[in-house]
Design a protein around this motif. Structure first.
Motif: not given
Length: 274
Positions: A121, A178, A93
């Motif tokens: 993400d 996200a 992420r």
């Protein structure tokens, strides 16, 4: 573990404090040693312009706060190369510090475009100008109790860097953010004249505001930035689009409280102007 680039900046420092207070393991990344080294913080020296230098910091990391410096962009920085290293390291992420100007079309979107095509993400943070940008006035306020700036009554909803940091901390820890874009502003547009008055209130004594002409402001700005950037900045400050004047609900939506006002920031940072 969470990796924070730009760790010595106005957002990076409070972000590290937020994450450590929440019990996260944090690696701070900067080109130089951090100004503080709280317990539990790991530091790694790296330069995004040389993406491989970032690799050791990413070992075991789950999320990355990504801030690109003006130097990185001026050198034609290759964010795709940085994100390739990030992805290969197993980071899942990334939270990018972007700009409100991407929403309005006043700033280019190439950084966000690179993050979107990375396969990671992602969450985009698009802050307005920072309350802390007015620290550039600190010397004149300290010496002369005076602020000189152009466009004294043009108001913009600047944002507290600590609010940005708290939103970033949520986005880094909560995968539910996200694919979301958060536009971050303060609670109300505030003009340079009003900011000057707020500094005076924080100090407990008057601070005089002197309105510069565009030419006077430009002459100062080109001493430390390229002329095209100075001109573009003055265009935005002097005649901002409706989108740049708009107050966003996103800080309150994410944090469950209103964003901090410029007056609150000035009261908290009065020591810098004394």
């Amino acid at each position: 573990m969470i990796v924070v680039t730009g760790a010595t900046g106005n957002v990076g420092r409070p972000l590290m404090r937020e994450l450590l207070a929440a019990g996260e393991r944090v690696t701070a990344v900067s080109r130089h040693s951090p100004p503080e080294n709280p317990a539990g913080l790991r530091h790694h020296r790296a330069d995004l312009a040389a993406p491989q230098t970032l690799k050791p910091a990413l070992e075991g990391a789950e999320a990355l706060f990504l801030l690109t410096s003006g130097d990185f962009m001026a050198q034609g920085g290759n964010l795709d190369g940085v994100l390739e290293v990030v992805r290969a390291s197993g980071v899942r992420r990334v939270v990018l510090l972007s700009s409100q100007g991407v929403t309005t079309g006043d700033h280019p979107s190439e950084l966000e475009d690179a993050v979107r095509r990375s396969g990671l993400d992602w969450t985009m943070l698009r802050p307005a100008g920072f309350h802390s940008n007015t620290l550039q006035w600190a010397g004149a306020v300290h010496a002369q109790r005076t602020v000189a700036a152009p466009f004294g009554d043009v108001a913009l909803p600047t944002v507290d860097p600590e609010d940005i940091a708290q939103v970033a901390a949520v986005a880094l820890r909560d995968p539910g953010h996200a694919g979301r874009v958060h536009e971050l502003t303060g609670p109300a547009p505030t003009s340079p004249r009003q900011q000057t008055a707020a500094i005076g209130d924080a100090l407990g004594e008057p601070v005089r505001f002197v309105e510069q002409t565009r030419g006077e402001a430009r002459a100062e700005m080109v001493r430390f930035m390229p002329e095209p950037i100075a001109d573009a900045t003055l265009d935005i400050l002097g005649d901002p689009s409706p989108g740049l004047r708009r107050v966003s609900p996103d800080v309150e939506r994410v944090l469950g409280r209103p964003p901090r006002s410029y007056a609150e920031w000035a009261a908290r940072n009065a020591f810098a102007f004394r």
